[in-house]
Design a protein around this motif. Structure first.
Motif, mmCIF file in Angstrom:
data_model
loop_
_atom_site.group_PDB
_atom_site.id
_atom_site.type_symbol
_atom_site.label_atom_id
_atom_site.label_comp_id
_atom_site.label_asym_id
_atom_site.label_seq_id
_atom_site.Cartn_x
_atom_site.Cartn_y
_atom_site.Cartn_z
ATOM 1 N N LEU A 83 0.970 -0.919 0.268
ATOM 2 C CA LEU A 83 0.425 0.066 0.041
ATOM 3 C C LEU A 83 0.734 1.119 -0.135
ATOM 4 O O LEU A 83 0.406 2.359 0.518
ATOM 5 C CB LEU A 83 -1.040 0.015 1.445
ATOM 6 C CG LEU A 83 -2.065 -1.109 1.328
ATOM 7 C CD1 LEU A 83 -2.516 -0.985 2.154
ATOM 8 C CD2 LEU A 83 -3.364 -0.985 -0.271
ATOM 9 N N GLN A 85 2.372 2.086 -2.252
ATOM 10 C CA GLN A 85 2.014 2.671 -3.570
ATOM 11 C C GLN A 85 0.944 3.566 -4.122
ATOM 12 O O GLN A 85 0.844 4.818 -4.493
ATOM 13 C CB GLN A 85 1.797 1.578 -4.508
ATOM 14 C CG GLN A 85 2.337 0.463 -4.900
ATOM 15 C CD GLN A 85 1.819 -0.738 -5.758
ATOM 16 O OE1 GLN A 85 1.710 -0.170 -6.688
ATOM 17 N NE2 GLN A 85 1.947 -1.729 -4.887
ATOM 18 N N CYS A 86 -0.125 3.970 -3.191
ATOM 19 C CA CYS A 86 -1.031 5.039 -2.609
ATOM 20 C C CYS A 86 -0.811 5.424 -1.359
ATOM 21 O O CYS A 86 -1.858 6.430 -0.671
ATOM 22 C CB CYS A 86 -2.755 4.756 -2.627
ATOM 23 S SG CYS A 86 -3.159 2.905 -2.251
ATOM 24 N N LEU A 88 -0.935 4.310 2.332
ATOM 25 C CA LEU A 88 -1.842 3.864 2.822
ATOM 26 C C LEU A 88 -0.728 3.239 4.410
ATOM 27 O O LEU A 88 -0.772 3.107 5.459
ATOM 28 C CB LEU A 88 -3.047 2.576 2.553
ATOM 29 C CG LEU A 88 -4.084 3.149 3.100
ATOM 30 C CD1 LEU A 88 -5.119 2.488 2.336
ATOM 31 C CD2 LEU A 88 -4.470 4.087 3.884
ATOM 32 N N GLY A 118 -8.103 6.594 2.611
ATOM 33 C CA GLY A 118 -7.064 6.165 1.748
ATOM 34 C C GLY A 118 -7.128 5.244 0.914
ATOM 35 O O GLY A 118 -6.915 4.889 0.169
ATOM 36 N N TYR A 121 -9.110 6.475 -1.704
ATOM 37 C CA TYR A 121 -7.586 7.250 -3.392
ATOM 38 C C TYR A 121 -7.068 5.672 -3.862
ATOM 39 O O TYR A 121 -6.763 5.770 -5.475
ATOM 40 C CB TYR A 121 -6.974 7.464 -2.180
ATOM 41 C CG TYR A 121 -5.920 8.009 -3.001
ATOM 42 C CD1 TYR A 121 -5.863 9.583 -4.270
ATOM 43 C CD2 TYR A 121 -4.376 7.380 -3.190
ATOM 44 C CE1 TYR A 121 -4.827 9.757 -4.643
ATOM 45 C CE2 TYR A 121 -2.967 8.208 -4.427
ATOM 46 C CZ TYR A 121 -3.611 8.987 -5.018
ATOM 47 O OH TYR A 121 -2.613 10.066 -5.706
ATOM 48 N N CYS A 122 -7.022 4.544 -2.952
ATOM 49 C CA CYS A 122 -5.999 3.414 -3.061
ATOM 50 C C CYS A 122 -6.946 3.242 -4.333
ATOM 51 O O CYS A 122 -6.090 2.467 -5.087
ATOM 52 C CB CYS A 122 -6.282 2.326 -1.965
ATOM 53 S SG CYS A 122 -4.165 2.868 -1.389
ATOM 54 N N THR A 125 -7.145 4.516 -7.920
ATOM 55 C CA THR A 125 -5.203 5.322 -8.401
ATOM 56 C C THR A 125 -4.459 4.332 -9.194
ATOM 57 O O THR A 125 -4.125 4.416 -9.442
ATOM 58 C CB THR A 125 -4.675 6.187 -7.872
ATOM 59 O OG1 THR A 125 -4.404 5.226 -6.284
ATOM 60 C CG2 THR A 125 -5.275 7.422 -7.439
ATOM 61 N N LEU A 126 -5.227 3.047 -8.020
ATOM 62 C CA LEU A 126 -4.020 1.277 -8.347
ATOM 63 C C LEU A 126 -5.238 1.630 -9.361
ATOM 64 O O LEU A 126 -5.085 1.222 -10.160
ATOM 65 C CB LEU A 126 -4.832 0.498 -7.244
ATOM 66 C CG LEU A 126 -3.400 0.591 -6.104
ATOM 67 C CD1 LEU A 126 -4.264 -0.218 -5.389
ATOM 68 C CD2 LEU A 126 -2.540 0.493 -6.309
ATOM 69 N N SER A 130 -4.320 -4.299 -11.115
ATOM 70 C CA SER A 130 -3.478 -4.795 -9.893
ATOM 71 C C SER A 130 -4.846 -5.628 -8.770
ATOM 72 O O SER A 130 -5.629 -5.597 -8.445
ATOM 73 C CB SER A 130 -3.257 -3.611 -9.081
ATOM 74 O OG SER A 130 -3.252 -4.126 -7.380
ATOM 75 N N LEU A 136 -9.138 -4.975 -1.320
ATOM 76 C CA LEU A 136 -9.084 -3.560 -0.468
ATOM 77 C C LEU A 136 -10.584 -2.817 -0.860
ATOM 78 O O LEU A 136 -10.954 -2.555 -0.528
ATOM 79 C CB LEU A 136 -8.732 -2.725 -1.364
ATOM 80 C CG LEU A 136 -6.629 -2.295 -1.270
ATOM 81 C CD1 LEU A 136 -6.983 -1.175 -1.656
ATOM 82 C CD2 LEU A 136 -6.436 -2.519 0.483
ATOM 83 N N PRO A 207 -3.052 11.147 -1.116
ATOM 84 C CA PRO A 207 -2.912 9.536 -0.813
ATOM 85 C C PRO A 207 -2.183 10.975 0.738
ATOM 86 O O PRO A 207 -2.250 11.874 0.904
ATOM 87 C CB PRO A 207 -1.326 9.140 -1.098
ATOM 88 C CG PRO A 207 -1.034 10.817 -1.883
ATOM 89 C CD PRO A 207 -1.741 11.023 -2.315
#
Length: 360
Positions: A83, A85-86, A88, A118, A121-122, A125-126, A130, A136, A207
């Motif tokens: 996480l 990557q975004c 968290l 968070g 957002y993930c 944006t991921l 993924s 998630l 993020p």
């Protein structure tokens, strides 16, 4: 002669106890105003002042009874590492730290809000391929469903917020407007925050980082830390209802002894009118108006909060439902309004009967 440490500590303890007793015995100005008004009326009527009865109060249920259970939803360490990557990973790491595990309800609420931001957002944006998205998405939905429960636990089991809703034991003083404004602004903030948290319609464009988002929670928590103004307001309205009803009942029972009319000695009625203008008009009436005004400002905010919290996954016990009906939904306010109106109507009847002009 030197005093031993034990003797000194013993004397100090006695002084502290005496100081506390003196403070607790301090007369309440508004309770005294009602007592004086009642006594002066009884003097004019030449009767014994009826004692004010105790006011039956509803106690806010215990924390244990009000706590809403929350399912423990965890994100595995390996996934949490991904996480980064975004943004968290840092938030979850802070929550899992020693300090994070002992945080109070308000800090716990802030964490859950930041976590939802968070997660959202993930998800936004991921990369679409993924593997993390599949894990998630259900966590985000579960956390979103839990957020009303987190707010509920914060308000009704968190120390500062719960204290605000715990009934007091003496009438509010007239110089506590600042505390009222602080309580109103704090719960208005919670109401807006809850509404936005449930809707969650806005995209999260950044993020998690160490920004101050939701820091206002701590400001309002501190603002109401030493006060339980709303509980004191509830108590004051319920207590003044008892006081007014007692006074009005005694006046009504003495109605026949108050003579008015042509060729009658209206001295007793005139003395009563003087008491009305000397004690009720400048002191009691403005105080009742203040309580009425403040309740009408805070009630819709509390109602909106509870309406938003009334989710299918929420269990509200019968004692809490009774508390809400009395103090938030308006049963107590209706009793207060009726007591005030009944008292005013007595004086309207007397003034009409005796042909007294209002303001004289």
């Amino acid at each position: 002669m030197p005093v031993s440490i034990s003797t000194f500590l013993h004397r100090l303890s006695l002084l502290l106890i005496i100081s506390i007793l003196l403070i607790s015995c301090k007369n309440n100005n508004n309770e005294e105003a009602f007592n004086t008004y009642h006594q002066r009326l009884a003097n004019v009527l030449d009767i014994d002042k009826a004692p004010f009865p105790e006011t039956p109060l509803l106690v806010l249920p215990t924390k244990r009874e009000l706590t809403q259970p929350l399912a423990d939803i965890r994100i595995g360490l390996l996934d949490a590492y991904e996480l980064r990557q975004c943004g968290l990973f840092q938030l979850i790491a802070e929550r899992n730290s020693i300090l994070g595990k002992v945080q109070d309800k308000t800090r716990g609420l802030r964490y859950e809000l930041l976590l939802l931001d968070g997660l959202q957002y993930c998800l936004e944006t991921l990369p679409k391929d993924s593997d993390l998205l599949a894990e998630l998405a259900p966590i985000y939905q579960q956390k979103k469903q839990q957020i009303p429960l987190v707010f509920w636990n914060t308000l009704f089991t968190g120390e500062e917020w719960r204290k605000q809703l715990t009934l007091g034991h003496q009438l509010l003083e007239s110089n506590q407007t600042t505390q009222f404004n602080a309580s109103l602004s704090a719960f208005s903030y919670i109401n807006n925050l809850l509404s936005n948290s449930i809707k969650r319609t806005n995209n999260i464009t950044a993020p998690y980082s160490n920004q101050d988002k939701y820091q206002d929670l701590f400001q309002y928590q501190q603002q109401i830390y030493n006060s339980r103004y709303i509980g004191d307001l509830f108590y004051s309205m319920q207590r003044t209802t008892t006081l007014l009803n007692t006074i009005t009942e005694q006046l009504t029972q003495s109605q026949d002894s108050i003579l008015c009319g042509k060729n009658m000695n209206q001295q007793k009625a005139q003395y009563l009118r003087n008491v009305f203008y000397k004690f009720y008009v400048p002191t009691i009436q403005p105080y009742l108006s203040t309580l009425d005004s403040q309740y009408r400002q805070i009630q819709p905010v509390l109602q909106q909060i509870l309406q938003q919290l009334n989710q299918p996954n929420m269990h509200i016990s019968s004692p809490m439902q009774t508390y809400v009906a009395l103090y938030v939904d308006g049963d107590m306010y209706q009793q207060f309004h009726e007591a005030t109106l009944a008292h005013v109507k007595f004086w309207q009847r007397l003034f009409k009967q005796c042909k007294f002009k209002v303001g004289q």
